[in-house]
Scaffold this active site. Sequence first.
Site, PDB file in Angstrom:
ATOM      1  N   CYS A  29       3.570  -9.209  -2.912  1.00  0.00           N
ATOM      2  CA  CYS A  29       3.417  -7.806  -2.535  1.00  0.00           C
ATOM      3  C   CYS A  29       4.241  -7.307  -3.777  1.00  0.00           C
ATOM      4  CB  CYS A  29       4.506  -7.625  -1.385  1.00  0.00           C
ATOM      5  SG  CYS A  29       3.390  -8.316   0.211  1.00  0.00           S
TER       6      CYS A  29
ATOM      7  N   ASP B 241       9.343  -5.075   2.507  1.00  0.00           N
ATOM      8  CA  ASP B 241       9.072  -6.121   3.357  1.00  0.00           C
ATOM      9  C   ASP B 241      10.573  -7.018   3.393  1.00  0.00           C
ATOM     10  OD1 ASP B 241       6.612  -5.381   3.372  1.00  0.00           O
ATOM     11  OD2 ASP B 241       5.841  -6.821   2.397  1.00  0.00           O
TER      12      ASP B 241
ATOM     13  N   LYS C 224       2.583  -2.489   7.220  1.00  0.00           N
ATOM     14  CA  LYS C 224       1.297  -2.658   6.285  1.00  0.00           C
ATOM     15  C   LYS C 224       0.970  -4.046   6.650  1.00  0.00           C
ATOM     16  CE  LYS C 224       3.854  -4.273   2.266  1.00  0.00           C
ATOM     17  NZ  LYS C 224       3.179  -5.536   1.903  1.00  0.00           N
TER      18      LYS C 224
END
Length: 198
Positions: free
Chosen positions: A152, A58, A119
């Site tokens: 995450c 990310d 995602k």
Amino acid sequence: MHRKFVVQLFAEEWSQYIDLPKGFVVSERCKVRLVPLQIQITTLGNLTPSSTVFFCCDMQERFRPAIKYFGDIISVGQRLVQGARILGIPVIVTEQYPKGLGSTVQEIDLTGVKLVLPKTKFSMVLPEVEAALADIPGVRSVVLFGVETHVCIQQTALELVGRGVEVHIVADATSSRSMMDRMFALEVTSTGGPGFFF
């Protein structure tokens, strides 16, 4: 159980104590502390290209203004991806809700990466990622970096370790909006038992 001590230096830029590497020399006045540790020692496995995969989590444009030291972690992340390319190590990249948060920052060249996936959950361990890992024989270790450390990164690390994969979190290539969140996440994963390495 082994008893050992670690010397820590107070890092002003991170507002926390950090472990000093062996042989580090302090040449100016600073705050240090000696921390006794009683830990289960696991042997750190060597990272070898044939059994390692890099996970880039990310690293998206929309996070740039919110994540502490984002420019620094982009720089380290860029070097990690370049190194993986040179060594022939597969790289898997995820992007959290790219429609709203944008794609991976331009500074990180994704040429030749194995997989780039959107995602909408915290962990990178998606069915497509599991399938990609199954296609790579002998994967033993994952080098993990990106954002955010306390969400995450932590969830990905916990899931991978639960599947028997060694996780090496690159501490200077991961961050959060809050340094306290980052610090606690790294502490939680470092005490999470065998399988976590920094």
